[in-house]
Enzyme design. Structure first.
Site, PDB file in Angstrom:
ATOM      1  CD  GLU A 413      -2.747   1.429   2.410  1.00 37.24           C
ATOM      2  OE1 GLU A 413      -2.707   0.582   3.320  1.00 37.24           O
ATOM      3  OE2 GLU A 413      -3.532   2.405   2.411  1.00 37.24           O
ATOM      4  CD  GLU A 590      -6.244  -0.740   6.899  1.00 31.13           C
ATOM      5  OE1 GLU A 590      -5.248  -0.435   6.223  1.00 31.13           O
ATOM      6  OE2 GLU A 590      -7.298  -0.090   6.868  1.00 31.13           O
TER       7      GLU A 590
END
Ligand code: C2E
Ligand code: CA
Ligand code: CA
Length: 648
Positions: A413, A590
């Site tokens: 990411e 996450e």
């Protein structure tokens, strides 16, 4: 006029009586004198009556000329009676024993002419018969003395008439001039008061807000500066409150401007009815109102005004046949506590208001120095952002995502990073919000997309295939520019396949389908993968999620943290995993920080994970080393595991 007339009649009566008395003293009174005196008294009485009647009916003012003509007749009658006096006395000797009467008659005639300058006929009607009578009497004696005096008197009569006519003309013209002067003075007075009225109207226009009638911004500035100057001398405080109406823009947009105006008038009236200690209430423009509180205990009074206004704002406001609860946010700052001049004080109250609007609405926020530091920080960020994007001082760091079971790297990411030379680390939300303020959102996302493309191109060279690079797009960007267009431009420029990139959007975007619909469809059609970020925080419409071809759901960090110790979070994550499975969506967790959490998440069926347990976000230059280390440790672990299994 009537008063003068009465005194004239009284004078006539007195002189007539004196004449009769003189005759009596000389033993000459006979019935003709009595009859003469009686006639005179009757005429005087009638004249007095007529004058009163005219005055009572207001004729003297409404028909002055006719009244004067009427009164002239009376004067003539009295004049004739005076003229008759010598004939009531046998052997009248004007220059002899009756000289006194002669003088009285002459004096009365002359006096009348002098007195009645304004209207000659009145005087002449009275005096000419008297004078003629005297002349006739004098000449009638046919003696040189009497004839000479008679001739003199005749000459006097002519001069009298001419002078009195001249005097009347002068009098009339002087009266006209006087009236003109009075009229002029009147009109000057009127003009003057008109000017004063206009001036005060102009002053009101210059100082008042025409919509609400409150003081306007200009007047407010003057008063604030004046109050602070005064407070400096007398060592007092000046507190400033600024009110902002919640969602006023949307009220204006949906209900129309006249409803918006009516609402502002209502709010102004409410402020006026609550703040009654003489503090100045002003409308600064739009939906912003200000109150200047000066004098003793200013800050305390300002606080209680704010509390009362906020309390009242819980009650619905009625306006234009509507009613609604309209919230307010309030900022408060005070001289000399927070600022030492008007401009700074306004800026401080503004900062406090800005902060009040950010937090829980309907609250009072008092200025504190942190707000100034934050505002200054914000200003510097906004000022330096463009250069940072252009020079590369701002760039993307990457955080790996791994398969929870095999630890294989599945993606990265991209997260924006900016180490500001003066401010140090600038957080991503600060950067994103500054970019929005200074209209650099597109440049910012393009910069991160470029870095993501560079990484996506490098990955196969490092030996990583089938790995996506995710980047965040803030939902509000959809309203600003075409995200798909920009991304297509960047990916094409770097020769990267759209499928190598994943676009993470938060649920917020999905909640506003009108805004996101077209943009998301275009992204999806262009081949970009889509992920719903921070899943679980909002209220995604399931139907919409199904319709949109989203690839992954990223479960929000708040559910993941300490999941090993929270049964509730385990249940929630389990539900989200089931939802993902039924929609054929991959689940990413996450914020995984501990091996225990990772183990639970794997057991709950989560496929991919991201978090400090595996790696923190890192600059692209550090990636290669990390990847190598990660792969070797997972290989070692796998070998150890197989060995363990075969031994077993
Ligand atoms: P996000 O998209 O949810 O990004 C994940 C955030 O969690 C990142 O914070 C990351 O550093 C942090 N994180 C990752 N693993 C862990 C962990 O194990 N524990 C904890 N406590 N935190 C972890 P970061 O980089 O500060 O970014 C914050 C948010 O800012 C992001 O949340 C994202 O919404 C936004 N953001 C970051 N970069 C960009 C960008 O380039 N564009 C846009 N529009 N938004 C960005
Ligand atoms: Ca994200
Ligand atoms: Ca997230």
């Amino acid at each position: 006029m009537a008063d003068g007339f009465r005194s004239t009649l009284l004078l006539n009566l007195i002189t007539l009586t004196i004449c009769l008395t003189l005759l009596h003293i000389n033993h000459q009174v006979g019935w003709p004198n009595i009859a003469w005196y009686a006639a005179a008294v009757i005429v005087i009485g009638m004249r007095a009556y007529v004058m009163n009647a005219l005055a009572r009916r207001g004729k003297l003012l409404t028909a002055p000329k006719a009244s004067l003509r009427f009164l002239s007749l009376g004067a003539l009658a009295l004049g004739i009676i005076w003229a008759a006096l010598p004939w009531t006395i046998p052997d009248f000797q004007p220059l002899g024993e009756h000289a006194a009467l002669f003088l009285i008659m002459g004096g009365m005639a002359a006096g009348a002419v002098i007195k009645q300058i304004g209207y000659t006929p009145l005087a002449l009607n009275y005096s000419i018969p008297i004078l003629l009578s005297l002349v006739i009497n004098l000449i009638g004696h046919w003696r040189p003395n009497e004839v000479l005096v008679g001739l003199c008197l005749s000459l006097m009569i002519v001069i009298f008439i001419r002078r009195s006519m001249w005097a009347e003309r002068m009098f009339v013209s002087s009266q006209v001039a006087r009236h003109e002067a009075t009229a002029l003075a009147d009109s000057l007075t009127r003009a003057n008061s008109d000017i004063l009225r206009q001036n005060s109207r102009l002053e009101a226009l210059a100082n008042r807000d025409t919509l609400t009638g409150l003081a306007n911004r200009m007047f407010f500035h003057g008063r604030l500066a004046g109050d602070i100057a005064r407070a400096k001398v007398v060592d007092e405080q000046v507190a400033l409150l600024i009110f902002d109406v919640e969602r006023f823009q949307s009220i204006n947009d949906t209900l129309g401007h006249s409803a918006g105006d009516a609402l502002l008038r209502e709010i102004a009236a409410r402020l006026g009815s609550i703040i009654e200690d003489g503090s100045l209430i002003a409308r600064l423009g739009g939906d912003e109102f200000a109150v200047i509180v000066s004098g003793a205990e200013a800050l305390e009074r300002a606080r209680s005004h704010a509390a009362a206004v906020l309390e009242a704002s819980r009650q619905p406001i009625h306006w234009s046949q509507r009613q609604a609860v309209v919230g307010l946010s309030v900022g408060l700052a005070a001289y000399p506590d927070h600022a030492d001049n008007a401009e700074e004080l306004l800026a401080c109250a503004d900062m406090a208001l800005y902060d009040a609007k950010r937090g829980d609405r309907r609250q009072l926020r008092e200025f504190d120095p942190d707000l100034r530091r934050n505002a200054e920080r914000k200003r510097i960020i906004e000022q330096d952002l463009e250069r940072a994007i252009q020079t590369g001082a701002l760039s993307a760091w990457f955080q790996p995502q791994v398969d929870l079971l095999t630890r294989r790297i599945t993606g990265f990411e991209a997260l924006v990073r900016w180490q500001h030379p003066q401010l140090g680390f600038v957080s991503p939300p600060e950067i994103v919000s500054a970019a929005r303020t200074v209209h650099l959102s597109e440049q910012l996302t393009a910069r991160i997309a470029r870095d993501a493309c560079l990484l996506a191109r490098r990955l196969p060279e490092i030996g990583l295939t089938d790995v996506t690079v995710a980047l965040n797009v803030s939902p509000r960007e959809f309203a600003l520019y075409s995200v798909a267009c920009m991304l297509q431009g960047v990916t094409a420029h770097h020769g990267v396949a759209p499928s190598a990139l994943e676009i993470e959007i938060t649920e917020e975007a999905i909640l506003d389908p009108a805004l996101a619909d077209e943009q998301l469809k275009r992204l999806e059609q262009a081949g970009y993968k889509l992920a719903v970020d921070d899943f679980g925080m909002g209220h995604s419409s399931l139907a919409y999620l199904i319709g949109l071809k989203v690839d992954r759901l990223k479960i929000d960090r708040s559910f993941v943290k300490d999941v090993a110790r929270s049964e509730t979070n385990q249940k929630l994550i389990s539900a989200m995993v089931s939802l993902g499975q039924s929609l054929s969506l991959e689940i990413v967790v996450e914020g995984v920080e501990t091996p225990e959490d990772a183990a639970i998440l794997a057991r709950l069926g989560c496929g991919t994970a991201q978090g400090y347990l595996f790696a923190r976000p890192m600059p692209p230059s550090a990636l290669e080393t990390w990847i190598a280390e990660h792969q070797s440790t997972t290989l070692l672990k796998r070998k150890a595991k197989t060995k363990h299994l075969s031994v077993a």
